[in-house]
Design a protein around this motif. Structure first.
Motif, PDB file in Angstrom:
ATOM      1  N   UNK A   6       0.908  -1.511   0.143  1.00 23.01           N
ATOM      2  CA  UNK A   6       0.132   0.162  -0.096  1.00 23.01           C
ATOM      3  C   UNK A   6       0.961   1.211  -0.004  1.00 23.01           C
ATOM      4  N   UNK A   7       0.427   2.181  -0.124  1.00 16.13           N
ATOM      5  CA  UNK A   7       1.385   4.056  -0.723  1.00 16.13           C
ATOM      6  C   UNK A   7       0.063   4.600  -0.583  1.00 16.13           C
ATOM      7  N   UNK A   8       0.650   5.687  -0.075  1.00 17.89           N
ATOM      8  CA  UNK A   8      -0.951   7.215  -0.319  1.00 17.89           C
ATOM      9  C   UNK A   8      -1.023   7.407   0.702  1.00 17.89           C
ATOM     10  N   UNK A   9      -0.625   7.143   2.103  1.00 17.36           N
ATOM     11  CA  UNK A   9      -1.077   7.098   3.463  1.00 17.36           C
ATOM     12  C   UNK A   9      -0.113   9.066   3.487  1.00 17.36           C
ATOM     13  N   UNK A  10      -0.658   9.276   4.969  1.00 17.56           N
ATOM     14  CA  UNK A  10      -0.132  10.637   5.216  1.00 17.56           C
ATOM     15  C   UNK A  10      -0.958  11.492   5.807  1.00 17.56           C
ATOM     16  N   UNK A  11      -0.692  12.384   6.410  1.00 14.91           N
ATOM     17  CA  UNK A  11      -0.877  13.225   7.489  1.00 14.91           C
ATOM     18  C   UNK A  11      -2.445  14.481   6.236  1.00 14.91           C
ATOM     19  N   UNK A  12      -3.661  14.525   6.832  1.00 15.85           N
ATOM     20  CA  UNK A  12      -4.239  15.488   6.296  1.00 15.85           C
ATOM     21  C   UNK A  12      -5.419  16.073   6.639  1.00 15.85           C
ATOM     22  N   UNK A  13      -6.011  17.666   6.420  1.00 14.65           N
ATOM     23  CA  UNK A  13      -6.553  17.840   7.039  1.00 14.65           C
ATOM     24  C   UNK A  13      -8.055  17.394   7.093  1.00 14.65           C
ATOM     25  N   UNK A  14      -9.242  17.622   8.282  1.00 17.88           N
ATOM     26  CA  UNK A  14     -10.018  17.719   7.678  1.00 17.88           C
ATOM     27  C   UNK A  14     -11.311  17.922   6.819  1.00 17.88           C
ATOM     28  N   UNK A  15     -12.163  17.054   5.790  1.00 23.69           N
ATOM     29  CA  UNK A  15     -12.393  17.806   5.155  1.00 23.69           C
ATOM     30  C   UNK A  15     -11.833  17.714   3.112  1.00 23.69           C
ATOM     31  N   UNK A  16     -10.132  16.853   3.855  1.00 21.85           N
ATOM     32  CA  UNK A  16      -9.534  17.044   2.713  1.00 21.85           C
ATOM     33  C   UNK A  16      -9.846  15.460   2.202  1.00 21.85           C
ATOM     34  N   UNK A  87     -12.852  12.438   7.806  1.00 18.36           N
ATOM     35  CA  UNK A  87     -12.748  13.184   9.261  1.00 18.36           C
ATOM     36  C   UNK A  87     -11.717  12.549  10.363  1.00 18.36           C
ATOM     37  N   UNK A  88     -11.500  12.858  11.220  1.00 15.08           N
ATOM     38  CA  UNK A  88     -10.581  12.702  12.486  1.00 15.08           C
ATOM     39  C   UNK A  88     -11.171  11.394  12.641  1.00 15.08           C
ATOM     40  N   UNK A  89     -12.527  10.388  12.236  1.00 12.80           N
ATOM     41  CA  UNK A  89     -12.689   9.096  12.809  1.00 12.80           C
ATOM     42  C   UNK A  89     -12.303   8.417  11.630  1.00 12.80           C
ATOM     43  N   UNK A  90     -12.048   9.266  10.428  1.00 19.14           N
ATOM     44  CA  UNK A  90     -10.978   7.687   8.930  1.00 19.14           C
ATOM     45  C   UNK A  90      -9.466   7.623   9.362  1.00 19.14           C
ATOM     46  N   UNK A  91      -9.227   8.366  10.625  1.00 19.95           N
ATOM     47  CA  UNK A  91      -7.156   7.858  11.198  1.00 19.95           C
ATOM     48  C   UNK A  91      -7.699   6.636  11.490  1.00 19.95           C
ATOM     49  N   UNK A  92      -6.835   6.161  10.629  1.00 17.14           N
ATOM     50  CA  UNK A  92      -5.850   4.712  10.894  1.00 17.14           C
ATOM     51  C   UNK A  92      -5.148   4.176  10.191  1.00 17.14           C
ATOM     52  N   UNK A 119      -1.007   4.165   7.020  1.00 14.90           N
ATOM     53  CA  UNK A 119      -0.996   4.814   7.938  1.00 14.90           C
ATOM     54  C   UNK A 119      -1.886   6.861   6.688  1.00 14.90           C
ATOM     55  N   UNK A 120      -2.909   6.645   7.712  1.00 16.70           N
ATOM     56  CA  UNK A 120      -3.627   7.575   7.819  1.00 16.70           C
ATOM     57  C   UNK A 120      -4.074   8.492   8.517  1.00 16.70           C
ATOM     58  N   UNK A 121      -3.911   9.408   8.784  1.00 13.40           N
ATOM     59  CA  UNK A 121      -3.723  11.059  10.245  1.00 13.40           C
ATOM     60  C   UNK A 121      -4.841  11.858   9.068  1.00 13.40           C
ATOM     61  N   UNK A 122      -6.073  11.797  10.119  1.00 15.36           N
ATOM     62  CA  UNK A 122      -6.645  13.075   9.805  1.00 15.36           C
ATOM     63  C   UNK A 122      -6.830  14.377  11.271  1.00 15.36           C
ATOM     64  N   UNK A 123      -5.913  15.077  10.571  1.00  7.97           N
ATOM     65  CA  UNK A 123      -6.205  16.002  11.799  1.00  7.97           C
ATOM     66  C   UNK A 123      -5.869  17.621  11.373  1.00  7.97           C
ATOM     67  N   UNK A 124      -6.700  18.252  12.180  1.00 10.97           N
ATOM     68  CA  UNK A 124      -6.156  19.703  11.855  1.00 10.97           C
ATOM     69  C   UNK A 124      -4.603  20.488  12.812  1.00 10.97           C
TER      70      UNK A 124
END
Length: 124
Positions: A6-16, A87-92, A119-124
């Motif tokens: 897998x690839x493409x994970x990372x940190x993204x802001x909510x709504x992204x 959404x932040x709850x998509x963090x996983x 890892x996908x992290x959804x956070x502002x």
């Protein structure tokens, strides 16, 4: 070496948005159902989406329906998960799997391969 990566994970802001890729090596994905799972911190792993070998049918958990899109390109031996309106709850940690076939969103039957996760992290 037979593996899913897998690839493409990372940190993204909510709504992204993010697009995850799942590429097979050492075997063909063409005849496999592909499923995406995720495991959030402190929670059990859950299946969220599955796509049949031809891409003709797709399945989604209610929690991601309308926001995530699963697809595949058998010529590239790759599957994708487009994630919008995150959404932040998509963090996983997100995992792709290959198995016999899909009939619901919980993942393919007879899973033969798991990726290592991204890892996908959804956070502002």
């Amino acid at each position: 070496q037979v593996q899913l990566v897998e690839s493409g994970g990372g940190l993204v802001q909510p709504g992204g948005s993010l697009r995850l890729s799942c590429t097979a090596s050492g075997f063909s994905l063409s005849y496999s159902g592909i499923g995406w799972f995720r495991q959030a911190p402190g929670k059990e792993r859950e299946g969220i989406s599955c796509i049949t070998s031809t891409g003709g049918s797709t399945y989604y958990a209610d929690s991601v329906k309308g926001r995530f899109t699963i697809s595949r390109d058998n010529a590239k031996n790759t599957a994708y998960l487009q994630m919008n309106s995150l959404k932040p709850e998509d963090t996983a940690v997100y995992y792709c799997t290959a198995g016999a076939y899909c009939s619901n969103y919980r993942g393919p039957y007879g899973i033969n391969y798991w990726g290592q996760g991204t890892l996908v992290t959804v956070s502002s």
